[in-house]
Design a protein around this motif. Structure first.
Motif, PDB file in Angstrom:
ATOM      1  N   UNK A 178       0.833  -1.208   0.000  1.00 54.31           N
ATOM      2  CA  UNK A 178       0.000   0.000   0.000  1.00 54.31           C
ATOM      3  C   UNK A 178       0.865   1.255   0.000  1.00 54.31           C
ATOM      4  N   UNK A 179       1.950   1.231   0.774  1.00 57.70           N
ATOM      5  CA  UNK A 179       2.850   2.383   0.802  1.00 57.70           C
ATOM      6  C   UNK A 179       3.422   2.646  -0.588  1.00 57.70           C
ATOM      7  N   UNK A 180       3.919   1.595  -1.222  1.00 60.61           N
ATOM      8  CA  UNK A 180       4.521   1.751  -2.544  1.00 60.61           C
ATOM      9  C   UNK A 180       3.482   2.171  -3.585  1.00 60.61           C
ATOM     10  N   UNK A 181       2.266   1.646  -3.463  1.00 58.65           N
ATOM     11  CA  UNK A 181       1.189   2.061  -4.374  1.00 58.65           C
ATOM     12  C   UNK A 181       0.915   3.543  -4.214  1.00 58.65           C
ATOM     13  N   UNK A 182       0.817   4.003  -2.973  1.00 55.77           N
ATOM     14  CA  UNK A 182       0.553   5.419  -2.708  1.00 55.77           C
ATOM     15  C   UNK A 182       1.681   6.288  -3.270  1.00 55.77           C
ATOM     16  N   UNK A 183       2.905   5.831  -3.088  1.00 56.68           N
ATOM     17  CA  UNK A 183       4.039   6.573  -3.620  1.00 56.68           C
ATOM     18  C   UNK A 183       3.986   6.620  -5.150  1.00 56.68           C
ATOM     19  N   UNK A 184       3.672   5.492  -5.784  1.00 54.95           N
ATOM     20  CA  UNK A 184       3.631   5.458  -7.253  1.00 54.95           C
ATOM     21  C   UNK A 184       2.448   6.244  -7.809  1.00 54.95           C
ATOM     22  N   UNK A 185       1.407   6.426  -7.020  1.00 54.02           N
ATOM     23  CA  UNK A 185       0.267   7.255  -7.443  1.00 54.02           C
ATOM     24  C   UNK A 185       0.596   8.747  -7.392  1.00 54.02           C
ATOM     25  N   UNK A 186       1.774   9.077  -6.860  1.00 47.81           N
ATOM     26  CA  UNK A 186       2.207  10.464  -6.840  1.00 47.81           C
ATOM     27  C   UNK A 186       2.058  11.152  -5.499  1.00 47.81           C
ATOM     28  N   UNK A 187       2.181  10.397  -4.405  1.00 45.76           N
ATOM     29  CA  UNK A 187       2.038  10.994  -3.074  1.00 45.76           C
ATOM     30  C   UNK A 187       2.895  12.251  -2.921  1.00 45.76           C
ATOM     31  N   UNK A 188       4.184  12.132  -3.169  1.00 46.45           N
ATOM     32  CA  UNK A 188       5.084  13.262  -2.905  1.00 46.45           C
ATOM     33  C   UNK A 188       4.731  14.470  -3.769  1.00 46.45           C
ATOM     34  N   UNK A 189       4.450  14.239  -5.021  1.00 43.35           N
ATOM     35  CA  UNK A 189       4.069  15.339  -5.907  1.00 43.35           C
ATOM     36  C   UNK A 189       2.702  15.903  -5.518  1.00 43.35           C
ATOM     37  N   UNK A 190       1.725  15.027  -5.328  1.00 46.83           N
ATOM     38  CA  UNK A 190       0.368  15.476  -5.008  1.00 46.83           C
ATOM     39  C   UNK A 190       0.265  16.165  -3.664  1.00 46.83           C
ATOM     40  N   UNK A 191       0.763  15.512  -2.620  1.00 52.50           N
ATOM     41  CA  UNK A 191       0.683  16.111  -1.291  1.00 52.50           C
ATOM     42  C   UNK A 191       1.609  17.322  -1.205  1.00 52.50           C
ATOM     43  N   UNK A 192       2.737  17.276  -1.902  1.00 48.86           N
ATOM     44  CA  UNK A 192       3.613  18.450  -1.955  1.00 48.86           C
ATOM     45  C   UNK A 192       2.930  19.627  -2.622  1.00 48.86           C
ATOM     46  N   UNK A 193       2.200  19.354  -3.699  1.00 52.39           N
ATOM     47  CA  UNK A 193       1.469  20.403  -4.411  1.00 52.39           C
ATOM     48  C   UNK A 193       0.400  21.023  -3.526  1.00 52.39           C
ATOM     49  N   UNK A 194      -0.380  20.195  -2.835  1.00 50.55           N
ATOM     50  CA  UNK A 194      -1.451  20.769  -2.023  1.00 50.55           C
ATOM     51  C   UNK A 194      -0.899  21.517  -0.813  1.00 50.55           C
ATOM     52  N   UNK A 195       0.232  21.076  -0.273  1.00 46.70           N
ATOM     53  CA  UNK A 195       0.845  21.837   0.823  1.00 46.70           C
ATOM     54  C   UNK A 195       1.321  23.200   0.315  1.00 46.70           C
ATOM     55  N   UNK A 196       1.858  23.235  -0.897  1.00 40.57           N
ATOM     56  CA  UNK A 196       2.247  24.522  -1.500  1.00 40.57           C
ATOM     57  C   UNK A 196       1.020  25.406  -1.703  1.00 40.57           C
ATOM     58  N   UNK A 197      -0.096  24.808  -2.135  1.00 42.08           N
ATOM     59  CA  UNK A 197      -1.336  25.579  -2.298  1.00 42.08           C
ATOM     60  C   UNK A 197      -1.843  26.079  -0.951  1.00 42.08           C
ATOM     61  N   UNK A 198      -1.740  25.247   0.071  1.00 39.83           N
ATOM     62  CA  UNK A 198      -2.102  25.663   1.434  1.00 39.83           C
ATOM     63  C   UNK A 198      -1.237  26.832   1.865  1.00 39.83           C
ATOM     64  N   UNK A 199       0.067  26.718   1.644  1.00 40.92           N
ATOM     65  CA  UNK A 199       0.983  27.808   2.023  1.00 40.92           C
ATOM     66  C   UNK A 199       0.634  29.099   1.275  1.00 40.92           C
ATOM     67  N   UNK A 200       0.374  28.998  -0.010  1.00 43.60           N
ATOM     68  CA  UNK A 200      -0.013  30.186  -0.790  1.00 43.60           C
ATOM     69  C   UNK A 200      -1.253  30.842  -0.210  1.00 43.60           C
ATOM     70  N   UNK A 201      -2.228  30.028   0.179  1.00 43.88           N
ATOM     71  CA  UNK A 201      -3.474  30.564   0.747  1.00 43.88           C
ATOM     72  C   UNK A 201      -3.231  31.296   2.064  1.00 43.88           C
ATOM     73  N   UNK A 202      -2.530  30.652   2.991  1.00 36.20           N
ATOM     74  CA  UNK A 202      -2.402  31.228   4.327  1.00 36.20           C
ATOM     75  C   UNK A 202      -1.319  32.290   4.421  1.00 36.20           C
ATOM     76  N   UNK A 203      -0.306  32.202   3.565  1.00 33.48           N
ATOM     77  CA  UNK A 203       0.755  33.214   3.605  1.00 33.48           C
ATOM     78  C   UNK A 203       0.282  34.528   2.992  1.00 33.48           C
ATOM     79  N   UNK A 204      -0.712  34.483   2.133  1.00 38.88           N
ATOM     80  CA  UNK A 204      -1.208  35.699   1.499  1.00 38.88           C
ATOM     81  C   UNK A 204      -2.393  36.319   2.238  1.00 38.88           C
TER      82      UNK A 204
END
Length: 154
Positions: free
Chosen positions: A127-153
């Motif tokens: 399950x861990x490897x599946x989640x990683x191959x589905x793009x966990x780091x890119x996807x969760x990294x992207x949404x954290x960046x979007x969260x940061x953009x929202x709250x920092x502005x």
């Protein structure tokens, strides 16, 4: 504590006060603005932030209809500091038909704002490897960046 055999995580310092980051996680209108990678859109169907509460979101891609995205159960809420939820259960502690992960979101004060950590825990390496191959780091990294953009502005 992270188990590198079973868990994935994203960490970032967000240059905003912790209460602002917490509100972005706990206010459905704010949450919808960052939870899925743009240009996809999110709709919160349920956000009951109490143990046993339902946490359901829908997603729309390519301006299509909203379809199920996440159906989870809130396990713990430490106001302003920690949110723990799982898709192994749905609201009301009901067993899920497709358990996959448990997520722990933690916020802590940092000299530059908020230390943010999102960890996805999995039952096995597959399950861990599946989640990683589905793009966990890119996807969760992207949404954290979007969260940061929202709250920092704000």
């Amino acid at each position: 504590m992270i188990d590198t055999e079973l868990d994935l995580e994203v960490q970032r310092v967000i240059r905003a006060p912790r209460d602002r980051v917490w509100r972005a996680w706990t206010d459905p209108a704010r949450f919808e603005r960052w939870w899925v990678p743009a240009p996809a859109r999110c709709r919160v169907e349920a956000m009951e932030l109490v143990p046993g509460g339902a946490f359901r979101t829908l997603i729309s891609t390519d301006d299509g209809a909203f379809v199920p995205h996440m159906d989870a159960c809130v396990l713990a809420v430490d106001d302003g500091a920690r949110l723990l939820f799982t898709d192994a259960l749905t609201g009301g502690w009901r067993p899920s038909s497709q358990p996959f992960m448990t997520a722990e979101i933690t916020l802590a004060d940092h000299p530059d704002g908020t230390a943010y950590r999102a960890m996805a825990m999995h039952r096995d390496r597959t399950d861990r490897d599946t989640h990683e191959s589905l793009g966990f780091l890119d996807g969760w990294g992207t949404v954290v960046a979007q969260l940061a953009d929202l709250v920092e502005s704000s």
